[in-house]
Design a protein around this motif. Structure first.
Motif, PDB file in Angstrom:
ATOM      1  N   VAL A  13     -26.674  12.988 -63.060  1.00 19.45           N
ATOM      2  CA  VAL A  13     -27.708  12.956 -62.022  1.00 19.45           C
ATOM      3  C   VAL A  13     -28.893  13.806 -62.452  1.00 19.45           C
ATOM      4  N   VAL A  14     -28.634  15.011 -62.896  1.00 19.82           N
ATOM      5  CA  VAL A  14     -29.712  15.929 -63.307  1.00 19.82           C
ATOM      6  C   VAL A  14     -30.565  15.296 -64.400  1.00 19.82           C
ATOM      7  N   ASN A  15     -29.938  14.654 -65.363  1.00 20.06           N
ATOM      8  CA  ASN A  15     -30.656  14.077 -66.500  1.00 20.06           C
ATOM      9  C   ASN A  15     -31.519  12.867 -66.138  1.00 20.06           C
ATOM     10  N   ARG A  16     -31.322  12.291 -64.956  1.00 19.10           N
ATOM     11  CA  ARG A  16     -32.150  11.166 -64.536  1.00 19.10           C
ATOM     12  C   ARG A  16     -33.546  11.619 -64.114  1.00 19.10           C
ATOM     13  N   PHE A  17     -33.680  12.898 -63.735  1.00 14.49           N
ATOM     14  CA  PHE A  17     -34.958  13.414 -63.271  1.00 14.49           C
ATOM     15  C   PHE A  17     -35.698  14.092 -64.418  1.00 14.49           C
ATOM     16  N   ARG A  18     -36.997  13.882 -64.472  1.00 17.43           N
ATOM     17  CA  ARG A  18     -37.804  14.423 -65.558  1.00 17.43           C
ATOM     18  C   ARG A  18     -37.708  15.949 -65.634  1.00 17.43           C
ATOM     19  N   GLU A  46     -32.123   8.409 -55.157  1.00 18.09           N
ATOM     20  CA  GLU A  46     -33.334   8.874 -55.849  1.00 18.09           C
ATOM     21  C   GLU A  46     -33.120   8.872 -57.366  1.00 18.09           C
ATOM     22  N   ALA A  47     -31.955   9.298 -57.799  1.00 21.26           N
ATOM     23  CA  ALA A  47     -31.648   9.314 -59.238  1.00 21.26           C
ATOM     24  C   ALA A  47     -31.628   7.891 -59.799  1.00 21.26           C
ATOM     25  N   LEU A  48     -31.026   6.981 -59.055  1.00 21.17           N
ATOM     26  CA  LEU A  48     -30.936   5.592 -59.518  1.00 21.17           C
ATOM     27  C   LEU A  48     -32.289   4.889 -59.497  1.00 21.17           C
ATOM     28  N   ASP A  49     -33.199   5.341 -58.625  1.00 17.91           N
ATOM     29  CA  ASP A  49     -34.522   4.724 -58.510  1.00 17.91           C
ATOM     30  C   ASP A  49     -35.512   5.219 -59.560  1.00 17.91           C
ATOM     31  N   MET A  50     -35.134   6.223 -60.343  1.00 19.87           N
ATOM     32  CA  MET A  50     -36.039   6.725 -61.373  1.00 19.87           C
ATOM     33  C   MET A  50     -36.293   5.641 -62.406  1.00 19.87           C
ATOM     34  N   PRO A  51     -37.522   5.561 -62.922  1.00 16.76           N
ATOM     35  CA  PRO A  51     -37.830   4.537 -63.916  1.00 16.76           C
ATOM     36  C   PRO A  51     -37.029   4.737 -65.201  1.00 16.76           C
ATOM     37  N   GLY A  52     -36.841   3.662 -65.893  1.00 20.08           N
ATOM     38  CA  GLY A  52     -36.104   3.711 -67.156  1.00 20.08           C
ATOM     39  C   GLY A  52     -34.708   3.151 -66.999  1.00 20.08           C
ATOM     40  N   GLU A  53     -34.077   3.012 -68.117  1.00 22.84           N
ATOM     41  CA  GLU A  53     -32.730   2.454 -68.143  1.00 22.84           C
ATOM     42  C   GLU A  53     -31.729   3.486 -67.620  1.00 22.84           C
ATOM     43  N   VAL A  54     -30.809   3.028 -66.789  1.00 23.74           N
ATOM     44  CA  VAL A  54     -29.778   3.929 -66.269  1.00 23.74           C
ATOM     45  C   VAL A  54     -28.857   4.313 -67.417  1.00 23.74           C
ATOM     46  N   GLN A  55     -28.683   5.609 -67.605  1.00 23.93           N
ATOM     47  CA  GLN A  55     -27.855   6.086 -68.711  1.00 23.93           C
ATOM     48  C   GLN A  55     -26.387   5.777 -68.456  1.00 23.93           C
ATOM     49  N   PRO A  56     -25.596   5.722 -69.492  1.00 22.51           N
ATOM     50  CA  PRO A  56     -24.180   5.381 -69.341  1.00 22.51           C
ATOM     51  C   PRO A  56     -23.321   6.528 -68.802  1.00 22.51           C
ATOM     52  N   ASP A  57     -23.913   7.718 -68.629  1.00 24.43           N
ATOM     53  CA  ASP A  57     -23.158   8.861 -68.127  1.00 24.43           C
ATOM     54  C   ASP A  57     -22.854   8.663 -66.636  1.00 24.43           C
ATOM     55  N   ASP A  58     -21.747   9.229 -66.176  1.00 26.60           N
ATOM     56  CA  ASP A  58     -21.406   9.115 -64.768  1.00 26.60           C
ATOM     57  C   ASP A  58     -22.370   9.938 -63.924  1.00 26.60           C
ATOM     58  N   MET A  59     -22.531   9.525 -62.667  1.00 26.40           N
ATOM     59  CA  MET A  59     -23.392  10.234 -61.732  1.00 26.40           C
ATOM     60  C   MET A  59     -22.601  10.477 -60.458  1.00 26.40           C
ATOM     61  N   THR A  60     -22.376  11.742 -60.150  1.00 27.12           N
ATOM     62  CA  THR A  60     -21.621  12.110 -58.965  1.00 27.12           C
ATOM     63  C   THR A  60     -22.386  13.166 -58.183  1.00 27.12           C
TER      64      THR A  60
END
Length: 74
Positions: A13-18, A46-60
């Motif tokens: 989750v943290v890594n999805r935000f700039r 909000e994390a899922l709505d960030m632009p770019g490809e969704v990373q393969p890491d889990d988000m909890t």
């Protein structure tokens, strides 16, 4: 909101935000939601709505409300 709130997120989750956790703190500061389930859903959305490809890491996201227990003595 009259209780403490514990918010835990995985690095996915943290890594999805700039700006990482700083952005999450800003998001929480502006949030008017008090329901823990709704808060967790909002952070994850909000994390899922960030632009770019969704990373393969889990988000909890885990949000817990810590309330004072009121005990009355009869």
């Amino acid at each position: 909101f009259d209780s403490d709130v514990i918010v835990m997120v995985t690095d996915g989750v943290v890594n999805r935000f700039r700006h990482g956790s700083e952005t999450i703190c800003d998001l929480l500061s502006d949030m008017e939601i008090t329901n823990p389930n709704a808060m967790a859903a909002e952070i994850l959305n909000e994390a899922l709505d960030m632009p770019g490809e969704v990373q393969p890491d889990d988000m909890t996201v885990l949000v817990c409300s810590v309330c004072k227990k009121v005990v009355s003595v009869l």
